[in-house]
Design a protein around this motif. Structure first.
Motif, mmCIF file in Angstrom:
data_model
loop_
_atom_site.group_PDB
_atom_site.id
_atom_site.type_symbol
_atom_site.label_atom_id
_atom_site.label_comp_id
_atom_site.label_asym_id
_atom_site.label_seq_id
_atom_site.Cartn_x
_atom_site.Cartn_y
_atom_site.Cartn_z
ATOM 1 N N VAL A 14 0.854 -1.175 0.000
ATOM 2 C CA VAL A 14 0.000 0.000 0.000
ATOM 3 C C VAL A 14 0.894 1.230 0.000
ATOM 4 O O VAL A 14 1.861 1.317 0.760
ATOM 5 C CB VAL A 14 -0.915 -0.002 1.253
ATOM 6 C CG1 VAL A 14 -1.787 1.234 1.285
ATOM 7 C CG2 VAL A 14 -1.753 -1.258 1.288
ATOM 8 N N SER A 15 0.607 2.187 -0.852
ATOM 9 C CA SER A 15 1.427 3.395 -0.941
ATOM 10 C C SER A 15 1.195 4.289 0.273
ATOM 11 O O SER A 15 0.147 4.227 0.926
ATOM 12 C CB SER A 15 1.094 4.178 -2.215
ATOM 13 O OG SER A 15 -0.207 4.743 -2.106
ATOM 14 N N ALA A 16 2.168 5.120 0.554
ATOM 15 C CA ALA A 16 2.062 6.053 1.673
ATOM 16 C C ALA A 16 0.907 7.024 1.446
ATOM 17 O O ALA A 16 0.195 7.387 2.389
ATOM 18 C CB ALA A 16 3.374 6.819 1.849
ATOM 19 N N SER A 17 0.716 7.439 0.213
ATOM 20 C CA SER A 17 -0.383 8.374 -0.062
ATOM 21 C C SER A 17 -1.742 7.728 0.182
ATOM 22 O O SER A 17 -2.673 8.377 0.661
ATOM 23 C CB SER A 17 -0.291 8.919 -1.483
ATOM 24 O OG SER A 17 -0.377 7.889 -2.423
ATOM 25 N N ALA A 18 -1.877 6.422 -0.104
ATOM 26 C CA ALA A 18 -3.138 5.721 0.146
ATOM 27 C C ALA A 18 -3.406 5.613 1.644
ATOM 28 O O ALA A 18 -4.542 5.791 2.102
ATOM 29 C CB ALA A 18 -3.114 4.337 -0.497
ATOM 30 N N VAL A 19 -2.357 5.339 2.407
ATOM 31 C CA VAL A 19 -2.508 5.263 3.863
ATOM 32 C C VAL A 19 -2.896 6.635 4.409
ATOM 33 O O VAL A 19 -3.797 6.747 5.240
ATOM 34 C CB VAL A 19 -1.210 4.759 4.532
ATOM 35 C CG1 VAL A 19 -1.294 4.874 6.045
ATOM 36 C CG2 VAL A 19 -0.916 3.336 4.111
ATOM 37 N N ALA A 20 -2.226 7.682 3.936
ATOM 38 C CA ALA A 20 -2.547 9.042 4.388
ATOM 39 C C ALA A 20 -4.003 9.378 4.073
ATOM 40 O O ALA A 20 -4.714 9.923 4.924
ATOM 41 C CB ALA A 20 -1.607 10.047 3.731
ATOM 42 N N LYS A 21 -4.441 9.039 2.861
ATOM 43 C CA LYS A 21 -5.827 9.317 2.467
ATOM 44 C C LYS A 21 -6.804 8.578 3.370
ATOM 45 O O LYS A 21 -7.806 9.132 3.808
ATOM 46 C CB LYS A 21 -6.039 8.926 1.006
ATOM 47 C CG LYS A 21 -7.409 9.265 0.492
ATOM 48 C CD LYS A 21 -7.531 8.926 -0.985
ATOM 49 C CE LYS A 21 -8.911 9.311 -1.498
ATOM 50 N NZ LYS A 21 -9.050 9.007 -2.928
ATOM 51 N N GLU A 22 -6.504 7.313 3.666
ATOM 52 C CA GLU A 22 -7.366 6.508 4.537
ATOM 53 C C GLU A 22 -7.465 7.120 5.926
ATOM 54 O O GLU A 22 -8.495 7.029 6.589
ATOM 55 C CB GLU A 22 -6.821 5.080 4.632
ATOM 56 C CG GLU A 22 -7.724 4.129 5.391
ATOM 57 C CD GLU A 22 -7.201 2.709 5.343
ATOM 58 O OE1 GLU A 22 -7.309 2.027 6.370
ATOM 59 O OE2 GLU A 22 -6.687 2.286 4.290
ATOM 60 N N LEU A 23 -6.388 7.771 6.358
ATOM 61 C CA LEU A 23 -6.375 8.410 7.677
ATOM 62 C C LEU A 23 -6.885 9.844 7.656
ATOM 63 O O LEU A 23 -6.886 10.520 8.672
ATOM 64 C CB LEU A 23 -4.953 8.384 8.258
ATOM 65 C CG LEU A 23 -4.392 6.991 8.547
ATOM 66 C CD1 LEU A 23 -2.916 7.087 8.918
ATOM 67 C CD2 LEU A 23 -5.195 6.315 9.664
ATOM 68 N N GLY A 24 -7.309 10.304 6.484
ATOM 69 C CA GLY A 24 -7.879 11.627 6.367
ATOM 70 C C GLY A 24 -6.860 12.731 6.108
ATOM 71 O O GLY A 24 -7.164 13.912 6.310
ATOM 72 N N PHE A 25 -5.672 12.363 5.653
ATOM 73 C CA PHE A 25 -4.646 13.355 5.365
ATOM 74 C C PHE A 25 -4.432 13.454 3.854
ATOM 75 O O PHE A 25 -4.720 12.529 3.114
ATOM 76 C CB PHE A 25 -3.307 12.973 6.012
ATOM 77 C CG PHE A 25 -3.367 12.932 7.507
ATOM 78 C CD1 PHE A 25 -3.376 14.092 8.264
ATOM 79 C CD2 PHE A 25 -3.396 11.706 8.177
ATOM 80 C CE1 PHE A 25 -3.414 14.047 9.637
ATOM 81 C CE2 PHE A 25 -3.427 11.648 9.552
ATOM 82 C CZ PHE A 25 -3.441 12.827 10.295
ATOM 83 N N ASN A 26 -3.870 14.567 3.442
ATOM 84 C CA ASN A 26 -3.475 14.751 2.056
ATOM 85 C C ASN A 26 -1.956 14.587 2.011
ATOM 86 O O ASN A 26 -1.231 15.402 2.581
ATOM 87 C CB ASN A 26 -3.898 16.122 1.546
ATOM 88 C CG ASN A 26 -3.536 16.350 0.091
ATOM 89 O OD1 ASN A 26 -2.673 15.665 -0.459
ATOM 90 N ND2 ASN A 26 -4.201 17.299 -0.535
ATOM 91 N N TRP A 27 -1.483 13.531 1.346
ATOM 92 C CA TRP A 27 -0.058 13.221 1.310
ATOM 93 C C TRP A 27 0.782 14.406 0.809
ATOM 94 O O TRP A 27 1.872 14.653 1.294
ATOM 95 C CB TRP A 27 0.173 11.996 0.423
ATOM 96 C CG TRP A 27 1.608 11.607 0.338
ATOM 97 C CD1 TRP A 27 2.425 11.756 -0.734
ATOM 98 C CD2 TRP A 27 2.414 11.019 1.361
ATOM 99 N NE1 TRP A 27 3.684 11.282 -0.459
ATOM 100 C CE2 TRP A 27 3.697 10.836 0.840
ATOM 101 C CE3 TRP A 27 2.159 10.627 2.679
ATOM 102 C CZ2 TRP A 27 4.736 10.264 1.573
ATOM 103 C CZ3 TRP A 27 3.195 10.072 3.409
ATOM 104 C CH2 TRP A 27 4.460 9.899 2.858
#
Length: 79
Positions: free
Chosen positions: A63-76
């Protein structure tokens, strides 16, 4: 100590020690000390890392870091 009296190996070691000391000095002066330096990782975390590497070698994507950030409500891109 005269440089011309050193063997090639002794000169290499002297250079390595000098660079290491200079680097450590810069880190200390700029408060860039790694707080985890010298700590051991937990065995279960090491096992998880080995499994991740094994899966990546088999071609399984992670899983990409940006996908994890998005899942957590952040904008990578804003992190």
């Amino acid at each position: 100590m005269q440089v011309d009296s050193l063997t090639v190996e002794e000169l290499k070691l002297l250079i390595i020690e000098t660079v290491s000391e200079a680097f450590q000095s810069l880190l200390i002066e700029n408060d860039l000390i790694d707080p985890d330096l010298g700590k051991q990782i937990r065995p279960e975390f090491a096992a998880q890392l080995r499994e991740t590497i094994y899966q990546a070698e088999k071609g399984k994507s992670n899983v990409s870091a940006s996908a994890v950030a998005k899942e957590l409500g952040f904008n990578w891109d804003e992190l």
